[in-house]
Design an enzyme around this catalytic site. Structure first.
Site, PDB file in Angstrom:
ATOM      1  N   ASP A   1       0.828  -1.212   0.000  1.00  0.00           N
ATOM      2  CA  ASP A   1       0.000   0.000   0.000  1.00  0.00           C
ATOM      3  C   ASP A   1       0.861   1.261   0.000  1.00  0.00           C
ATOM      4  O   ASP A   1       1.962   1.272   0.557  1.00  0.00           O
ATOM      5  CB  ASP A   1      -0.918  -0.027   1.237  1.00  0.00           C
ATOM      6  CG  ASP A   1      -2.065   0.962   1.101  1.00  0.00           C
ATOM      7  OD1 ASP A   1      -2.370   1.375  -0.043  1.00  0.00           O
ATOM      8  OD2 ASP A   1      -2.655   1.328   2.136  1.00  0.00           O
ATOM      9  N   GLY A   2       0.325   2.311  -0.623  1.00  0.00           N
ATOM     10  CA  GLY A   2       0.993   3.613  -0.572  1.00  0.00           C
ATOM     11  C   GLY A   2       1.471   4.154  -1.908  1.00  0.00           C
ATOM     12  O   GLY A   2       2.145   5.187  -1.949  1.00  0.00           O
TER      13      GLY A   2
ATOM     14  N   HIS B   1       2.003   3.622  -9.229  1.00  0.00           N
ATOM     15  CA  HIS B   1       1.784   2.189  -9.434  1.00  0.00           C
ATOM     16  C   HIS B   1       2.955   1.580 -10.206  1.00  0.00           C
ATOM     17  O   HIS B   1       3.376   0.460  -9.940  1.00  0.00           O
ATOM     18  CB  HIS B   1       0.470   1.942 -10.173  1.00  0.00           C
ATOM     19  CG  HIS B   1      -0.747   2.283  -9.344  1.00  0.00           C
ATOM     20  ND1 HIS B   1      -0.911   1.838  -8.054  1.00  0.00           N
ATOM     21  CD2 HIS B   1      -1.851   3.028  -9.617  1.00  0.00           C
ATOM     22  CE1 HIS B   1      -2.064   2.286  -7.569  1.00  0.00           C
ATOM     23  NE2 HIS B   1      -2.651   3.013  -8.501  1.00  0.00           N
TER      24      HIS B   1
ATOM     25  N   GLY C   1      -0.243   5.590  -4.285  1.00  0.00           N
ATOM     26  CA  GLY C   1      -0.879   6.883  -4.581  1.00  0.00           C
ATOM     27  C   GLY C   1      -0.191   8.013  -3.822  1.00  0.00           C
ATOM     28  O   GLY C   1       0.147   9.056  -4.390  1.00  0.00           O
TER      29      GLY C   1
ATOM     30  N   LEU D   1      10.946 -20.364  -5.627  1.00  0.00           N
ATOM     31  CA  LEU D   1       9.955 -19.539  -4.913  1.00  0.00           C
ATOM     32  C   LEU D   1       8.546 -19.728  -5.491  1.00  0.00           C
ATOM     33  O   LEU D   1       8.354 -19.742  -6.704  1.00  0.00           O
ATOM     34  CB  LEU D   1      10.342 -18.051  -5.046  1.00  0.00           C
ATOM     35  CG  LEU D   1       9.311 -17.049  -4.506  1.00  0.00           C
ATOM     36  CD1 LEU D   1       9.267 -17.083  -2.981  1.00  0.00           C
ATOM     37  CD2 LEU D   1       9.622 -15.634  -4.999  1.00  0.00           C
TER      38      LEU D   1
ATOM     39  N   TRP E   1       2.783   7.986  -2.587  1.00  0.00           N
ATOM     40  CA  TRP E   1       4.158   8.119  -3.085  1.00  0.00           C
ATOM     41  C   TRP E   1       4.174   9.042  -4.314  1.00  0.00           C
ATOM     42  O   TRP E   1       5.022   9.931  -4.426  1.00  0.00           O
ATOM     43  CB  TRP E   1       4.724   6.743  -3.452  1.00  0.00           C
ATOM     44  CG  TRP E   1       6.150   6.745  -3.889  1.00  0.00           C
ATOM     45  CD1 TRP E   1       7.251   6.569  -3.114  1.00  0.00           C
ATOM     46  CD2 TRP E   1       6.641   6.948  -5.227  1.00  0.00           C
ATOM     47  NE1 TRP E   1       8.401   6.636  -3.872  1.00  0.00           N
ATOM     48  CE2 TRP E   1       8.053   6.871  -5.187  1.00  0.00           C
ATOM     49  CE3 TRP E   1       6.027   7.184  -6.463  1.00  0.00           C
ATOM     50  CZ2 TRP E   1       8.854   7.016  -6.317  1.00  0.00           C
ATOM     51  CZ3 TRP E   1       6.818   7.334  -7.590  1.00  0.00           C
ATOM     52  CH2 TRP E   1       8.222   7.252  -7.504  1.00  0.00           C
TER      53      TRP E   1
HETATM   54  C1  IPE Z   1      -5.289  -2.706   0.028  1.00  0.00           C
HETATM   55  O1  IPE Z   1      -5.013  -1.374  -0.174  1.00  0.00           O
HETATM   56  C2  IPE Z   1      -5.334  -3.420  -1.291  1.00  0.00           C
HETATM   57  C3  IPE Z   1      -4.058  -3.588  -1.955  1.00  0.00           C
HETATM   58  C4  IPE Z   1      -2.886  -3.239  -1.503  1.00  0.00           C
HETATM   59  C5  IPE Z   1      -4.123  -4.254  -3.234  1.00  0.00           C
HETATM   60  P1  IPE Z   1      -6.167  -0.283  -0.255  1.00  0.00           P
HETATM   61  O2  IPE Z   1      -5.514   1.018  -0.457  1.00  0.00           O
HETATM   62  O3  IPE Z   1      -7.172  -0.700  -1.275  1.00  0.00           O
HETATM   63  O4  IPE Z   1      -6.843  -0.414   1.176  1.00  0.00           O
HETATM   64  P2  IPE Z   1      -7.732   0.618   1.992  1.00  0.00           P
HETATM   65  O5  IPE Z   1      -8.788   1.110   1.053  1.00  0.00           O
HETATM   66  O6  IPE Z   1      -6.840   1.728   2.437  1.00  0.00           O
HETATM   67  O7  IPE Z   1      -8.264  -0.157   3.138  1.00  0.00           O
HETATM   68  C1  IPE Z   2      -1.760   0.325  -3.334  1.00  0.00           C
HETATM   69  O1  IPE Z   2      -1.539   1.686  -3.423  1.00  0.00           O
HETATM   70  C2  IPE Z   2      -1.974  -0.305  -4.686  1.00  0.00           C
HETATM   71  C3  IPE Z   2      -3.334  -0.762  -4.943  1.00  0.00           C
HETATM   72  C4  IPE Z   2      -4.310  -0.777  -4.089  1.00  0.00           C
HETATM   73  C5  IPE Z   2      -3.594  -1.244  -6.289  1.00  0.00           C
HETATM   74  P1  IPE Z   2      -2.705   2.740  -3.304  1.00  0.00           P
HETATM   75  O2  IPE Z   2      -3.144   3.130  -4.671  1.00  0.00           O
HETATM   76  O3  IPE Z   2      -3.786   2.241  -2.425  1.00  0.00           O
HETATM   77  O4  IPE Z   2      -1.949   3.942  -2.629  1.00  0.00           O
HETATM   78  P2  IPE Z   2      -2.528   4.963  -1.563  1.00  0.00           P
HETATM   79  O5  IPE Z   2      -3.047   4.170  -0.413  1.00  0.00           O
HETATM   80  O6  IPE Z   2      -3.609   5.739  -2.249  1.00  0.00           O
HETATM   81  O7  IPE Z   2      -1.352   5.813  -1.194  1.00  0.00           O
HETATM   82 MG    MG Z   3      -4.143   2.445  -0.426  1.00  0.00          MG
END
Ligand code: IPE
Ligand code: IPE
Ligand code: MG
Length: 245
Positions: A17-18, A34, A20, A128, A22
């Site tokens: 996660d993160g 992404h 967006g 793996l 970043w």
């Molecule tokens: C969880 O991240 C799903 C993935 C990493 C693929 P999200 O960004 O979708 O989760 P929430 O919405 O913050 O719970």
């Molecule tokens: C995780 O990153 C990737 C997916 C859920 C596909 P996010 O897109 O959720 O990134 P944030 O949480 O908005 O930073």
């Molecule tokens: Mg997220």
């Protein structure tokens, strides 16, 4: 990493996660976040191979991620297709076996084809085990197992009175791999977001602030070190306390 000193978890699962945030931090479009995330995937896979982790499960797209803006969803699908088509050779060279967990029937034909191709090509590899969770939800996984069990009961090959935890387990994703030892979540969120539910009953959790594209070898090493500091009791008593009143 010195594996003689650190115990390597057999199965690591990561909520990546993160991306967006970043991108925002770097003044870039979200899709660039992404894309940077896929580089972090390559690094994590490399680390897992080098450190002989048996299974690595990566949460790439949740069943709830369809609710995101259409443009983001299609960009993610394109990126996933690109990743599979481009990485499959490398996975093969590194003896990595690829599995996808989740309901792939909702994906476009082209992506489904790339998935099937990558799975086929790597099917006999013995290194793996890389599992990518795509259109995955922990609740879907359990409901899906129930559907399969119901079919067995209906056909008479399973008696309802014989249904127990082990039976359910057989129909849940990843049942044929080591139990998940460690769950890592990057990106400063402290929740499961419908990732593996059944499988993480006794997993250790490691939440870190690092945004997924910044998750590098050092961060992965640190997660293993922290894992080694945990005392896993599985409901039992701490070994030293066995004789205490
Ligand atoms: C969880 O991240 C799903 C993935 C990493 C693929 P999200 O960004 O979708 O989760 P929430 O919405 O913050 O719970
Ligand atoms: C995780 O990153 C990737 C997916 C859920 C596909 P996010 O897109 O959720 O990134 P944030 O949480 O908005 O930073
Ligand atoms: Mg997220």
């Amino acid at each position: 990493m010195n594996s003689t000193r650190q115990q390597i978890p057999r199965h690591v699962a990561i909520i990546m996660d993160g991306n967006g945030r970043w991108a925002k931090q770097h003044g870039k479009l979200k899709i660039k976040g992404h894309r940077a995330g896929t580089e972090a995937v390559q690094n994590a896979v490399k680390f897992a191979v080098e450190n002989k982790i048996q299974s690595l499960t990566l949460y790439a797209f949740s069943s709830e991620n369809w609710n995101r803006p259409k443009t983001e969803v299609s960009a993610l699908m394109e990126l996933f297709t690109w990743f599979l088509d481009n990485e499959v050779k490398k996975l093969n060279i590194n003896n990595i076996k690829l599995t996808i967990i989740g309901d792939i029937s909702r994906f476009k034909y082209k992506l489904q084809n790339s998935i099937k191709h990558a799975i086929d090509i790597t099917a006999n590899n013995t290194g793996l085990q890389l599992n990518i969770a795509a259109n995955y939800g922990g609740r879907w996984d359990i409901a899906h197992a129930m559907v399969l069990i119901t079919e067995k009961v209906k056909s008479g090959s399973l008696l309802p009175e014989n249904l127990d935890e082990d039976t359910v387990n057989k129909f849940i994703s990843l049942h044929d791999q080591p139990t998940v030892d460690l769950v890592i979540r990057t990106g400063r969120e402290y929740r499961i977001s419908n990732f593996l539910l059944w499988q993480i009953a006794y997993a250790e959790f490691y939440f870190i602030d690092v945004l997924w594209p910044d998750f590098d070898e050092e961060a992965f090493k640190r997660a293993i070190v922290v894992f080694n500091q945990r005392e896993r009791r599985f409901g039992n008593t701490k070994p030293d306390n066995i004789y205490e009143e």
